[in-house]
Motif scaffolding. Sequence first.
Motif, mmCIF file in Angstrom:
data_model
loop_
_atom_site.group_PDB
_atom_site.id
_atom_site.type_symbol
_atom_site.label_atom_id
_atom_site.label_comp_id
_atom_site.label_asym_id
_atom_site.label_seq_id
_atom_site.Cartn_x
_atom_site.Cartn_y
_atom_site.Cartn_z
ATOM 1 N N VAL A 194 0.837 -1.199 0.000
ATOM 2 C CA VAL A 194 0.000 0.000 0.000
ATOM 3 C C VAL A 194 0.876 1.255 0.000
ATOM 4 N N SER A 250 -8.236 -0.689 0.391
ATOM 5 C CA SER A 250 -9.113 0.107 1.255
ATOM 6 C C SER A 250 -8.358 1.039 2.194
ATOM 7 N N LEU A 254 -7.719 -7.544 -10.194
ATOM 8 C CA LEU A 254 -6.828 -8.050 -9.148
ATOM 9 C C LEU A 254 -7.509 -9.168 -8.363
ATOM 10 N N PRO A 255 -6.700 -10.091 -7.798
ATOM 11 C CA PRO A 255 -7.303 -11.041 -6.867
ATOM 12 C C PRO A 255 -8.014 -10.240 -5.780
ATOM 13 N N THR A 256 -9.158 -10.688 -5.330
ATOM 14 C CA THR A 256 -9.975 -9.888 -4.429
ATOM 15 C C THR A 256 -9.236 -9.512 -3.140
ATOM 16 N N LYS A 257 -8.372 -10.414 -2.713
ATOM 17 C CA LYS A 257 -7.591 -10.142 -1.511
ATOM 18 C C LYS A 257 -6.704 -8.905 -1.696
ATOM 19 N N VAL A 258 -6.070 -8.802 -2.851
ATOM 20 C CA VAL A 258 -5.221 -7.646 -3.144
ATOM 21 C C VAL A 258 -6.084 -6.395 -3.297
ATOM 22 N N LEU A 285 -18.741 -10.798 1.834
ATOM 23 C CA LEU A 285 -18.156 -10.175 0.658
ATOM 24 C C LEU A 285 -19.166 -10.093 -0.485
ATOM 25 N N TRP A 331 -13.126 -0.891 -3.606
ATOM 26 C CA TRP A 331 -12.965 -2.307 -3.969
ATOM 27 C C TRP A 331 -14.256 -3.106 -3.866
ATOM 28 N N TRP A 387 -8.838 -10.397 6.817
ATOM 29 C CA TRP A 387 -8.514 -11.526 5.933
ATOM 30 C C TRP A 387 -7.625 -11.131 4.769
ATOM 31 N N ALA A 388 -7.713 -9.874 4.366
ATOM 32 C CA ALA A 388 -6.940 -9.444 3.201
ATOM 33 C C ALA A 388 -5.493 -9.111 3.559
ATOM 34 N N PHE A 389 -5.260 -8.908 4.851
ATOM 35 C CA PHE A 389 -3.923 -8.448 5.240
ATOM 36 C C PHE A 389 -3.072 -9.539 5.878
ATOM 37 N N LEU A 414 -11.047 -15.487 -5.447
ATOM 38 C CA LEU A 414 -10.591 -15.817 -4.103
ATOM 39 C C LEU A 414 -9.801 -17.113 -4.093
ATOM 40 N N ALA A 472 -8.885 -5.771 -1.884
ATOM 41 C CA ALA A 472 -9.393 -5.350 -0.577
ATOM 42 C C ALA A 472 -8.344 -4.551 0.193
ATOM 43 N N ARG A 473 -7.075 -4.851 -0.044
ATOM 44 C CA ARG A 473 -6.013 -4.109 0.651
ATOM 45 C C ARG A 473 -6.010 -2.642 0.257
ATOM 46 N N ILE A 521 -9.542 -0.119 9.711
ATOM 47 C CA ILE A 521 -9.910 -0.693 8.410
ATOM 48 C C ILE A 521 -9.191 -2.020 8.194
ATOM 49 N N LEU A 535 -16.486 -15.168 5.286
ATOM 50 C CA LEU A 535 -15.903 -14.104 4.499
ATOM 51 C C LEU A 535 -16.634 -13.906 3.178
#
Lengths: 164, 338
Positions: A134, B28, B19-23, B61, B38, A161-163, B46, B25-26, A155, B57
């Motif tokens: 980031v 944010s 992007l992969p959803t995990k990336v 989501l 996102w 889960w994303a981090f 996922l 979401a970051r 946040i 999740l």
Amino acid sequence: MASSSSSSLSRVVVKSSDNNLFVVNKKVASQSQLLKQCIDNMEEKGTNDVILIPLSNVTSNILTLVLEYCEKHADFADDDNNNQELKQWDHEFLKKFDYATLNSLTMAADYMVTKSLLNLCCQFIADSIKDLTVQQIRQIFDIKNDFTPQEEADIKNENAWAFR
Amino acid sequence: MANIDSLSDAILICILSFLPTKVAARSSVISKRWRHLWTGVTAVELELQQSLYCIILILSLLQTCMGKVEEVHVTSAYFTVPRCIFQCETLVNLDLNISQRCTFYKLTTINLPKLKLLCFSFRGGNSFDSIAMLIKSCPLLETLKMTLESLFFHNALALRSKLTYLCLVDNGLLIDFVTNSTELDSAYIVVTYVAFFSDWGLVADDVVGNFSKFFVQLCSIFEFHLESNVKIFSHMHLVNSLPVFRNLSSATTMLTRRSGVIDFLLFLQIAPNLKEVIVTLNYNESNPLADMTQSAVVVPELLLNNLDCVNITGLQGNNDEVNLLGYILKNATVLNEL
């Protein structure tokens, strides 16, 4: 069969925001839904004159690039066998640009409704930021972090889960 | 310095969707503007590790993204498909790549008016009704890829008429399909008959009968891949119900038993316009085959007139193979490549 309609245009003239004129043939112009719409409207009215389409949001250097893309894709439009070759070309095409050009090109593709170019640019930008942190993204794109440390932590917690 | 913030929200969301959803979401935490961007993504991708956690999740989501999502790709060992996925009106591609166990809740309502691609694997359980209902409820479905294992099929599965590509990996051979698909042009079929199912009162003949019925319905396809331990064409030949694959131009097969060769030759007879054949031999039997050229009944001389490319790999150099090659060479009049 010869085209019987007298209102069929073969070329249009496109004007960039810095007042340069580009003569574009219809097949190439049709890669942009915006231009295609203009052409279709004019043909419906039955006009015979060469039409001029002003693009107030696109500079000459970016318009040159969009048209280069449209020309290549118009060439390949009837031929899905060379898909691989076209993909390769797309990649080489975008690789040359810095982020600033890429941004402008993306906006122009959006404005001119050239969906495939827009997706291509977005995919390219996505690929290039995929592995960045980031902090790196903020640095590269000069984005100011307007969160307080507490807000940022909240946040992260919310999307934990994303981090991981 | 390029400012990505000069792009509109719509474009940024488009970028995040790649992007992969995990990336995604970051993003944010990048800045306030990016806080919720996102959640507007049109594609959810996922890769899940912990199963239980992930169900919660993806539920939250998908409920956030609902109404916009066009693509869902999930890679996981275990997965329970949340009901909300089946209510997603905008969904076009649903790709569930689940290696261990995929479970469906009992489905009551399905609303997937735009779904074109459905891809899932299913091992164990008794979710046939849900699967049958799912397939029945997607009016625009074009591509269907299913891996089924130990799944008990009570009734026939009805395929939709828009389907153009069917990929079926069935390790129970319990499938009973009714296809009314007129546009099907490509099929990839791997079916293995597992003997213990006969303990459940299923006689092999019934199963093979179902299977042949299914085959008859496939006969309009252009491309075909088949792997099976069932000598389906020999069976159909016996009951005189061999269909003709009129459009078929390209076929690939993997033969795991020597006796499969005869079956394959029978198949060649009913595909008059076949242009390309790729055969992979993969067996370790040592018993010599009974005289093959005799068993292969009618010589499909005329029928091989269009064949111009045959590719056989896995040859072990024994007599049977020489026989097979000789047979093909003798009959394929326009063969270019072998």
